[in-house]
Design an enzyme around this catalytic site. Structure first.
Site, PDB file in Angstrom:
ATOM      1  N   ARG A 104      78.855  62.657   8.824  1.00  0.00           N
ATOM      2  CA  ARG A 104      78.937  62.928  10.262  1.00  0.00           C
ATOM      3  C   ARG A 104      80.206  63.694  10.630  1.00  0.00           C
ATOM      4  NH1 ARG A 104      76.624  58.015   9.512  1.00  0.00           N
ATOM      5  NH2 ARG A 104      78.645  56.990   9.586  1.00  0.00           N
TER       6      ARG A 104
ATOM      7  N   GLU B 221      84.422  49.377   5.835  1.00  0.00           N
ATOM      8  CA  GLU B 221      84.146  48.183   6.657  1.00  0.00           C
ATOM      9  C   GLU B 221      82.980  47.434   6.014  1.00  0.00           C
ATOM     10  OE1 GLU B 221      82.898  49.198  10.598  1.00  0.00           O
ATOM     11  OE2 GLU B 221      82.994  47.138  11.316  1.00  0.00           O
TER      12      GLU B 221
HETATM   13  P1  AMP Z   1      86.620  52.918   7.599  1.00  0.00           P
HETATM   14  O1  AMP Z   1      86.925  53.473   6.249  1.00  0.00           O
HETATM   15  O2  AMP Z   1      86.460  51.428   7.573  1.00  0.00           O
HETATM   16  O3  AMP Z   1      87.587  53.403   8.635  1.00  0.00           O
HETATM   17  O4  AMP Z   1      85.184  53.450   7.992  1.00  0.00           O
HETATM   18  C1  AMP Z   1      85.016  54.740   8.504  1.00  0.00           C
HETATM   19  C2  AMP Z   1      83.789  55.403   7.963  1.00  0.00           C
HETATM   20  O5  AMP Z   1      82.664  54.528   7.943  1.00  0.00           O
HETATM   21  C3  AMP Z   1      83.411  56.580   8.823  1.00  0.00           C
HETATM   22  O6  AMP Z   1      82.984  57.643   7.978  1.00  0.00           O
HETATM   23  C4  AMP Z   1      82.291  56.075   9.675  1.00  0.00           C
HETATM   24  O7  AMP Z   1      81.279  57.032   9.758  1.00  0.00           O
HETATM   25  C5  AMP Z   1      81.777  54.834   8.990  1.00  0.00           C
HETATM   26  N1  AMP Z   1      81.750  53.644   9.848  1.00  0.00           N
HETATM   27  C6  AMP Z   1      82.434  52.491   9.634  1.00  0.00           C
HETATM   28  N2  AMP Z   1      82.165  51.575  10.550  1.00  0.00           N
HETATM   29  C7  AMP Z   1      81.296  52.159  11.395  1.00  0.00           C
HETATM   30  C8  AMP Z   1      80.637  51.724  12.581  1.00  0.00           C
HETATM   31  N3  AMP Z   1      80.831  50.489  13.066  1.00  0.00           N
HETATM   32  N4  AMP Z   1      79.821  52.578  13.201  1.00  0.00           N
HETATM   33  C9  AMP Z   1      79.632  53.827  12.720  1.00  0.00           C
HETATM   34  N5  AMP Z   1      80.201  54.290  11.603  1.00  0.00           N
HETATM   35  C10 AMP Z   1      81.033  53.476  10.952  1.00  0.00           C
END
Ligand code: AMP
Length: 184
Positions: free
Chosen positions: A73, A110
């Site tokens: 995205r 996450e």
């Molecule tokens: P993080 O590494 O935990 O900051 O996760 C970020 C990545 O995971 C990004 O590429 C987001 O597209 C995706 N992502 C993580 N959590 C979500 C969420 N709650 N909603 C949408 N995309 C998420």
């Protein structure tokens, strides 16, 4: 207040970008509320407003050489931001997707764990880089991409996101200046 600031405030106010974000409960696994940004991409005005705002939030005093977009995205607005900043676009992709020689980095999500890769010739030492992704959650992804950019000798000017999930404190893991349009 500059004319641009007034214009930006009006643009933000009139668009209400949060109206184009859809919460999907328990996706991709139980307990995660997924921020679905596809309604925002569907709407031309919301999409353009988002790209304009993120491009305008980049520091004016530094010429950005490359915008790095994170699969998948982050590619969409990342390339629109690159076009507005007269910068090149660099895709950071999941393991095994890039055809040429890569640098790779494991990172925690996450929801799970993954590996990201970048072409070794995508960024030249000393180039100024803006990193873009759709959502900042725990910051693991952004952190991994920052490491990849820095290992290639890039200077990270800014990390930019459409959405920041503040309660996950990803901002605290990010060393670079960070901007986001919507905070939850
Ligand atoms: P993080 O590494 O935990 O900051 O996760 C970020 C990545 O995971 C990004 O590429 C987001 O597209 C995706 N992502 C993580 N959590 C979500 C969420 N709650 N909603 C949408 N995309 C998420």
């Amino acid at each position: 207040m500059s004319i641009y600031t007034i214009f930006e405030s009006l643009e933000r106010y009139s668009m209400k970008l949060e109206n184009y974000i859809r919460d999907i409960a328990d996706f991709p696994k139980p307990g995660i509320t997924f921020k679905d940004i596809t309604p925002l991409f569907l709407n031309h005005e919301a999409l353009v407003s988002c790209a304009n705002q993120l491009a305008e939030l980049s520091p004016k005093e530094i010429k950005i050489d490359k915008v790095v977009g994170i699969e998948a995205r982050g590619f969409i607005l990342g390339s629109m931001i690159a076009e507005r900043l007269n910068a090149g676009f660099v895709p950071v992709r999941k393991k095994g997707k890039l055809p040429y020689e890569t640098k790779s980095k494991n990172y925690g999500l996450e929801y799970g764990e993954d590996t990201l890769e970048i072409h070794i010739d995508a960024i030249k030492p000393g180039e100024h880089v803006l990193i873009h992704d759709d959502v900042l959650a725990t910051g693991g992804t952004a952190n991994a991409v920052c490491s990849l950019v820095e290992e290639l000798g890039g200077i990270i000017v800014q990390c930019s996101f459409i959405i920041e999930l503040g309660f996950l404190k990803g901002r605290e893991r990010c060393q670079a200046p960070l901007v986001s349009l919507l905070k939850y």
